[in-house]
Design a protein around this motif. Structure first.
Motif, PDB file in Angstrom:
ATOM      1  N   PHE A   1      56.492 -42.191 -23.710  1.00 17.60           N
ATOM      2  CA  PHE A   1      55.939 -41.153 -24.600  1.00 17.60           C
ATOM      3  C   PHE A   1      55.642 -39.673 -24.213  1.00 17.60           C
ATOM      4  CE2 PHE A   1      53.552 -39.843 -27.984  1.00 17.60           C
ATOM      5  CZ  PHE A   1      54.587 -39.959 -29.660  1.00 17.60           C
ATOM      6  N   VAL A   2      55.026 -39.829 -23.314  1.00 15.33           N
ATOM      7  CA  VAL A   2      55.108 -37.834 -22.625  1.00 15.33           C
ATOM      8  C   VAL A   2      56.165 -37.378 -22.284  1.00 15.33           C
ATOM      9  CG1 VAL A   2      52.992 -36.268 -21.842  1.00 15.33           C
ATOM     10  CG2 VAL A   2      52.468 -38.641 -22.978  1.00 15.33           C
ATOM     11  N   ALA A   3      57.016 -38.321 -21.507  1.00 13.10           N
ATOM     12  CA  ALA A   3      57.746 -37.619 -20.426  1.00 13.10           C
ATOM     13  C   ALA A   3      59.308 -37.119 -22.197  1.00 13.10           C
ATOM     14  CB  ALA A   3      58.411 -38.710 -19.812  1.00 13.10           C
ATOM     15  N   PHE A   4      59.030 -38.051 -22.892  1.00 11.71           N
ATOM     16  CA  PHE A   4      60.168 -38.267 -24.150  1.00 11.71           C
ATOM     17  C   PHE A   4      59.929 -36.799 -25.292  1.00 11.71           C
ATOM     18  CE2 PHE A   4      60.832 -39.215 -28.441  1.00 11.71           C
ATOM     19  CZ  PHE A   4      62.074 -39.203 -28.081  1.00 11.71           C
ATOM     20  N   ILE A   5      58.662 -36.884 -24.998  1.00 15.06           N
ATOM     21  CA  ILE A   5      58.087 -35.726 -26.090  1.00 15.06           C
ATOM     22  C   ILE A   5      58.198 -34.376 -25.405  1.00 15.06           C
ATOM     23  CG2 ILE A   5      55.748 -34.160 -27.285  1.00 15.06           C
ATOM     24  CD1 ILE A   5      57.256 -36.645 -28.789  1.00 15.06           C
ATOM     25  N   LEU A   6      57.382 -34.224 -23.845  1.00  9.40           N
ATOM     26  CA  LEU A   6      58.134 -33.105 -23.094  1.00  9.40           C
ATOM     27  C   LEU A   6      58.760 -32.656 -23.110  1.00  9.40           C
ATOM     28  CD1 LEU A   6      55.873 -33.945 -20.484  1.00  9.40           C
ATOM     29  CD2 LEU A   6      55.281 -31.815 -22.336  1.00  9.40           C
ATOM     30  N   GLU A   7      60.324 -33.649 -22.765  1.00  4.90           N
ATOM     31  CA  GLU A   7      61.530 -33.028 -22.709  1.00  4.90           C
ATOM     32  C   GLU A   7      62.126 -32.885 -23.582  1.00  4.90           C
ATOM     33  OE1 GLU A   7      65.446 -34.751 -24.439  1.00  4.90           O
ATOM     34  OE2 GLU A   7      64.089 -35.454 -24.586  1.00  4.90           O
ATOM     35  N   GLU A   8      61.544 -33.494 -25.450  1.00  7.96           N
ATOM     36  CA  GLU A   8      62.077 -32.590 -26.686  1.00  7.96           C
ATOM     37  C   GLU A   8      62.216 -31.132 -26.659  1.00  7.96           C
ATOM     38  OE1 GLU A   8      64.202 -34.280 -29.147  1.00  7.96           O
ATOM     39  OE2 GLU A   8      64.289 -35.669 -27.373  1.00  7.96           O
ATOM     40  N   VAL A   9      61.514 -30.773 -26.165  1.00 17.62           N
ATOM     41  CA  VAL A   9      60.096 -29.400 -26.672  1.00 17.62           C
ATOM     42  C   VAL A   9      61.031 -28.350 -25.741  1.00 17.62           C
ATOM     43  CG1 VAL A   9      58.499 -28.333 -26.613  1.00 17.62           C
ATOM     44  CG2 VAL A   9      57.854 -30.668 -26.894  1.00 17.62           C
ATOM     45  N   VAL A  10      61.836 -29.327 -24.892  1.00 19.31           N
ATOM     46  CA  VAL A  10      62.674 -27.992 -23.882  1.00 19.31           C
ATOM     47  C   VAL A  10      64.020 -27.535 -24.698  1.00 19.31           C
ATOM     48  CG1 VAL A  10      64.682 -28.071 -22.804  1.00 19.31           C
ATOM     49  CG2 VAL A  10      62.488 -29.146 -22.311  1.00 19.31           C
ATOM     50  N   SER A  11      64.014 -26.012 -25.240  1.00 18.58           N
ATOM     51  CA  SER A  11      64.580 -25.362 -26.496  1.00 18.58           C
ATOM     52  C   SER A  11      66.410 -25.124 -25.720  1.00 18.58           C
ATOM     53  CB  SER A  11      63.994 -24.461 -26.570  1.00 18.58           C
ATOM     54  OG  SER A  11      63.593 -23.192 -24.891  1.00 18.58           O
ATOM     55  N   SER A  12      66.130 -25.231 -24.785  1.00 23.20           N
ATOM     56  CA  SER A  12      67.396 -24.505 -23.917  1.00 23.20           C
ATOM     57  C   SER A  12      67.579 -25.739 -22.955  1.00 23.20           C
ATOM     58  CB  SER A  12      67.698 -23.016 -23.566  1.00 23.20           C
ATOM     59  OG  SER A  12      66.960 -22.725 -22.885  1.00 23.20           O
ATOM     60  N   CYS A  13      69.073 -25.972 -22.240  1.00 27.22           N
ATOM     61  CA  CYS A  13      68.958 -26.104 -20.698  1.00 27.22           C
ATOM     62  C   CYS A  13      70.530 -25.973 -20.380  1.00 27.22           C
ATOM     63  CB  CYS A  13      69.244 -27.795 -21.074  1.00 27.22           C
ATOM     64  SG  CYS A  13      71.101 -28.267 -22.188  1.00 27.22           S
ATOM     65  N   VAL A  14      69.785 -26.104 -19.280  1.00 23.68           N
ATOM     66  CA  VAL A  14      71.244 -25.602 -18.261  1.00 23.68           C
ATOM     67  C   VAL A  14      71.924 -26.739 -17.863  1.00 23.68           C
ATOM     68  CG1 VAL A  14      71.556 -24.981 -15.451  1.00 23.68           C
ATOM     69  CG2 VAL A  14      69.228 -23.833 -16.774  1.00 23.68           C
ATOM     70  N   SER A  15      71.931 -27.499 -17.617  1.00 21.73           N
ATOM     71  CA  SER A  15      72.267 -28.802 -17.557  1.00 21.73           C
ATOM     72  C   SER A  15      72.343 -29.601 -18.746  1.00 21.73           C
ATOM     73  CB  SER A  15      72.449 -29.788 -16.163  1.00 21.73           C
ATOM     74  OG  SER A  15      73.311 -30.530 -16.060  1.00 21.73           O
ATOM     75  N   CYS A  16      72.772 -29.861 -20.051  1.00 23.95           N
ATOM     76  CA  CYS A  16      71.875 -30.598 -20.817  1.00 23.95           C
ATOM     77  C   CYS A  16      72.779 -32.222 -20.177  1.00 23.95           C
ATOM     78  CB  CYS A  16      72.732 -30.403 -22.380  1.00 23.95           C
ATOM     79  SG  CYS A  16      72.176 -28.589 -22.719  1.00 23.95           S
ATOM     80  N   SER A  17      73.903 -32.831 -20.114  1.00 23.23           N
ATOM     81  CA  SER A  17      73.836 -34.411 -19.244  1.00 23.23           C
ATOM     82  C   SER A  17      73.112 -34.375 -18.751  1.00 23.23           C
ATOM     83  CB  SER A  17      75.077 -34.102 -18.661  1.00 23.23           C
ATOM     84  OG  SER A  17      75.245 -33.128 -17.613  1.00 23.23           O
ATOM     85  N   ALA A  18      72.156 -33.699 -17.899  1.00 19.65           N
ATOM     86  CA  ALA A  18      70.358 -34.229 -16.720  1.00 19.65           C
ATOM     87  C   ALA A  18      69.662 -34.646 -18.180  1.00 19.65           C
ATOM     88  CB  ALA A  18      70.365 -33.998 -16.097  1.00 19.65           C
ATOM     89  N   LEU A  19      69.793 -33.657 -18.853  1.00 21.33           N
ATOM     90  CA  LEU A  19      68.303 -33.307 -19.754  1.00 21.33           C
ATOM     91  C   LEU A  19      69.010 -34.647 -21.299  1.00 21.33           C
ATOM     92  CD1 LEU A  19      66.399 -31.807 -21.816  1.00 21.33           C
ATOM     93  CD2 LEU A  19      67.618 -30.986 -22.696  1.00 21.33           C
ATOM     94  N   TYR A  20      69.975 -35.460 -21.559  1.00 20.06           N
ATOM     95  CA  TYR A  20      70.281 -35.912 -22.386  1.00 20.06           C
ATOM     96  C   TYR A  20      69.849 -37.431 -21.486  1.00 20.06           C
ATOM     97  CZ  TYR A  20      72.255 -32.430 -25.467  1.00 20.06           C
ATOM     98  OH  TYR A  20      72.470 -31.095 -26.346  1.00 20.06           O
ATOM     99  N   PHE A  21      70.492 -37.517 -20.317  1.00 19.81           N
ATOM    100  CA  PHE A  21      69.994 -38.812 -19.431  1.00 19.81           C
ATOM    101  C   PHE A  21      68.912 -39.289 -20.253  1.00 19.81           C
ATOM    102  CE2 PHE A  21      69.718 -41.108 -15.838  1.00 19.81           C
ATOM    103  CZ  PHE A  21      70.341 -42.571 -16.207  1.00 19.81           C
ATOM    104  N   PHE A  22      67.752 -38.089 -19.277  1.00 19.11           N
ATOM    105  CA  PHE A  22      66.424 -38.015 -19.203  1.00 19.11           C
ATOM    106  C   PHE A  22      65.754 -38.704 -20.547  1.00 19.11           C
ATOM    107  CE2 PHE A  22      61.925 -36.649 -18.905  1.00 19.11           C
ATOM    108  CZ  PHE A  22      61.438 -37.409 -17.909  1.00 19.11           C
TER     109      PHE A  22
END
Length: 182
Positions: A41-62
């Motif tokens: 849950f914490v990993a998911f919340i921290l990932e959701e707080v990311v406002s911009s991404c360099v490689s969005c596919s890696a972010l979406y997979f995570f």
């Protein structure tokens, strides 16, 4: 008047909905599963707080893996720690638990590695750190499972019968010959 009934009245332990420890989940593994839920849950919340991404596919997979791990581990925890496990109709809980935990550990590990190579901000690095912590907790859960219950797909070494009846392992084969005279 309540003093009369107190010595003979005992609570009914079978009426409890929370059944830890049980045949499918002991107290330590229940605590480990709670930690898996929290770390995911914490990993998911921290990932959701990311406002911009360099490689969005890696972010979406995570994001997919951490959200899936959180929701399905919570569901598995609820099912294994309550009487709902008897109402679902699943009879192979140890195999399901083992396969699910192994699959999520592998997916979390892969997604954390992929996301770590593309993380630049402190929030992304924090999400990756919690991803690796969750991975470690899932692996620890697998180790505890095998240590306490054994590998769920291992045969116990006894031969199986072809007609459905159990084979008696300690019986000796017949040594007496049939009478062949006409």
């Amino acid at each position: 008047m309540t003093d009369v009934y107190s010595p003979t009245t005992a609570p009914n332990p079978k009426s409890s909905w929370f059944i830890v420890p049980s045949a499918n989940l002991d107290t330590v593994r229940c605590g480990v599963k709670v930690m898996e839920v929290l770390l995911s849950f914490v990993a998911f919340i921290l990932e959701e707080v990311v406002s911009s991404c360099v490689s969005c596919s890696a972010l979406y997979f995570f994001e997919f893996v951490s959200c899936t791990a959180f929701l399905f581990t919570l569901l598995l925890l609820i099912l294994l720690s309550t009487t709902l496990q008897n109402r679902v109709g699943i009879t192979c809980w140890p195999r399901l638990d083992f396969l699910y935990t192994a699959a999520i550990a592998l997916l979390f590990f892969i997604s954390s590695i992929i996301f770590s190579t593309n993380s630049n901000t402190p929030m992304e690095k924090s999400a990756v750190a919690f991803g690796f912590l969750a991975t470690a907790m899932f692996i620890f859960d697998l180790v505890l499972f095998v240590k306490n219950s054994g590998f769920p797909f291992k045969k116990d070494g006894t031969p199986e019968s072809s007609n459905g009846a159990p084979v008696m392992a300690d019986t000796q084969p017949e040594t007496e010959r049939l009478n062949t005279s006409n």
